[in-house]
Write an enzyme that holds these catalytic residues in place. Structure first.
Site, PDB file in Angstrom:
ATOM      1  CD1 TRP A  51      44.371  40.860  29.597  1.00 30.76           C
ATOM      2  CD2 TRP A  51      45.077  42.641  31.094  1.00 30.76           C
ATOM      3  NE1 TRP A  51      44.498  40.430  30.928  1.00 30.76           N
ATOM      4  CE2 TRP A  51      44.831  41.403  31.802  1.00 30.76           C
ATOM      5  CE3 TRP A  51      45.002  43.821  31.793  1.00 30.76           C
ATOM      6  CZ2 TRP A  51      45.106  41.215  33.310  1.00 30.76           C
ATOM      7  CZ3 TRP A  51      45.350  43.652  33.119  1.00 30.76           C
ATOM      8  CH2 TRP A  51      45.237  42.558  33.806  1.00 30.76           C
ATOM      9  CE  LYS A  68      51.470  37.259  32.271  1.00 26.89           C
ATOM     10  NZ  LYS A  68      50.528  37.885  31.832  1.00 26.89           N
ATOM     11  CG  ASP A  81      49.653  46.844  30.497  1.00 26.83           C
ATOM     12  OD1 ASP A  81      50.743  46.400  30.899  1.00 26.83           O
ATOM     13  OD2 ASP A  81      48.700  46.627  30.601  1.00 26.83           O
TER      14      ASP A  81
HETATM   15  C1  LIG Z   1      48.607  43.425  28.916  1.00 30.10           C
HETATM   16  C2  LIG Z   1      48.600  43.017  30.486  1.00 30.10           C
HETATM   17  N1  LIG Z   1      48.638  43.824  31.498  1.00 30.10           N
HETATM   18  C3  LIG Z   1      48.433  43.783  32.714  1.00 30.10           C
HETATM   19  C4  LIG Z   1      48.879  42.369  33.154  1.00 30.10           C
HETATM   20  C5  LIG Z   1      48.757  42.181  34.565  1.00 30.10           C
HETATM   21  O1  LIG Z   1      49.796  41.388  34.976  1.00 30.10           O
HETATM   22  P1  LIG Z   1      50.018  40.997  36.528  1.00 30.10           P
HETATM   23  O2  LIG Z   1      49.741  39.120  36.304  1.00 30.10           O
HETATM   24  O3  LIG Z   1      51.376  41.025  37.013  1.00 30.10           O
HETATM   25  O4  LIG Z   1      49.102  41.592  37.330  1.00 30.10           O
HETATM   26  C6  LIG Z   1      48.734  41.359  32.166  1.00 30.10           C
HETATM   27  C7  LIG Z   1      48.461  39.997  32.542  1.00 30.10           C
HETATM   28  O5  LIG Z   1      48.072  39.080  31.808  1.00 30.10           O
HETATM   29  C8  LIG Z   1      48.582  41.638  30.735  1.00 30.10           C
HETATM   30  O6  LIG Z   1      48.396  40.679  29.760  1.00 30.10           O
END
Ligand SMILES: Cc1ncc(COP(=O)(O)O)c(C=O)c1O
Length: 397
Positions: free
Chosen positions: A129, A245, A210
């Site tokens: 990411w 999500k 994560d």
């Molecule tokens: C792999 C990953 N980690 C963390 C997050 C962060 O999520 P949040 O929107 O809850 O901050 C995302 C969001 O797209 C993600 O894809």
């Protein structure tokens, strides 16, 4: 002073949405952003969330600050989601803190690692990411990479990955996606997770897990397989959960950081350091998102509804994967796309080159991240034919 400030480059993914919104083509499709879309292309509010909000509207009786680590009921519910019926769910070796989304969970984890182990490097998958490296760098940590994706097979390069994880120095940290790897959609198998867990134990690096898509892959329990393999092998780890999500609570900013340590005394010390990191960052978390999650998880009826709605989202994504594979075959695609059907979660790596991504946008108003990542949840039955025909046209040059 401000006149000397150089503008920052636009965000790689959010910038695409700005261009998409400005596009006047009525057939435009956005497969870039990381949000679930329903069959009508909308990001809905879950019914269980609406029901919980109704209850909160009548029952909430204060807007006083939350504690630094957030709601205590929520902090007890998070380990149950992570470990289910396992005794770790209620163990005093575990402490969770409420954070504003998964991003803040990662940032607090990074601040904690930096404050306790300032010379640690965090190892991330190639690719990962886009925000991971930015978060760790912002906390003052060094970032290095281990291999993950193998373009030739559109699969996991497990041999190279595990080889690299065996060379991570003791005391460094390794960031692993527990399920629905972003951006590839490729997860390790149960056997591979066991090998990863054994490497973490043997080489004494800290796993940072994560967990942003629990329930989007196979199911809430099944998706926790990697986490549970590692917590069976290792005494210590950090988990960064996001409920953006799986509860559709994106803008409410709700997540959690969980620490597992070797004993209750260590957990108390680690928790105190984590709280110190939070205090100097955002002081204490916002209430609403976590109040919704806590309300849903504390009411068996609401929880049942949540499980059903989560299954609906998951089934739609997996349905779109199958329709896309069939659509590409029907459109006589010059290459095999069946790998998209085997991947999990919202994302897949399409294998499109940056030039092909540009052509898709310029000729067909289809927006994809330049590394070729597609959000499968952005597909609908209505747009599938246009999408597949456009893609084939670009692939054929
Ligand atoms: C792999 C990953 N980690 C963390 C997050 C962060 O999520 P949040 O929107 O809850 O901050 C995302 C969001 O797209 C993600 O894809």
């Amino acid at each position: 002073m401000f006149q000397k400030v150089e503008a920052a480059p636009p965000d790689a993914i959010l910038g695409i949405t700005e261009a998409f919104l400005a596009d006047t083509n009525p057939d435009k499709i956005n497969l870039s952003v990381g949000q679930y879309k329903d069959a009508h292309g909308k990001t809905p509010v879950l019914r269980c969330v609406k029901a919980a909000e109704q209850r909160l509207l009548t029952e909430e009786n204060t807007k006083a600050y939350l504690p630094i680590d957030g709601r205590q009921d929520y902090d007890r519910q998070v380990p149950s989601l992570l470990w289910g019926s396992d005794s770790l769910a209620t163990s005093n070796r575990v402490a969770s803190v409420q954070t504003p989304g998964g991003t803040a969970a990662l940032r607090v984890a990074a601040d904690f690692v930096q404050s306790a182990f300032p010379s640690a490097t965090v190892w991330c998958s190639t690719p990962t990411w886009a925000n991971h490296a930015s978060i760790f760098h912002a906390a003052g940590l060094k970032v290095q990479y281990y291999p993950y994706f193998r373009a030739e097979s559109n699969g996991l390069d497990f041999g190279a990955m595990i080889g690299s994880l065996h060379n991570v120095p003791a005391g460094d940290a390794v960031l692993l996606h527990v399920c629905c790897h972003n951006p590839t959609g490729i997860d390790p198998t149960a056997e591979q997770w066991s090998e990863i867990a054994a490497a973490a134990r043997e080489k004494q690096w800290l796993p940072i897990l994560d967990f942003a898509y629990q329930g989007f892959g196979v199911g809430l329990e099944e998706d926790a397989l990697g986490l549970r393999a590692i917590s069976s092998a290792c005494d210590e780890l950090l988990v960064c959960s996001s409920f953006s999500k799986n509860f559709g609570l994106y803008r409410e900013r709700v997540g959690a950081l969980t620490a597992l340590t070797g004993d209750a005394t260590t957990t108390k010390s680690v928790l105190s350091r984590i709280k110190k990191c939070i205090r100097s960052n955002y002081s204490n978390p916002p209430s609403h998102g976590a109040a919704i999650v806590a309300t849903v998880l504390s009411d068996p009826g609401f929880t049942k509804d949540w499980h059903a709605e989560l299954a609906e989202m998951r089934d739609r994504i997996n349905g779109m994967r199958s329709s896309f594979v069939a659509g590409m075959a029907k459109a006589n695609a010059p290459r095999d796309f069946s790998f998209i059907g085997q991947q999990r979660g919202m994302f897949s790596f399409s294998g499109l080159t940056p030039q092909q991504v540009d052509q898709l946008r310029d000729r067909f108003a289809i927006y994809v991240v330049r590394d070729g990542r597609i959000n499968v949840a952005g597909m609908t039955d209505e747009t599938m034919g246009y999408l597949c025909d456009s893609l084939v046209s670009v692939l054929e040059g």
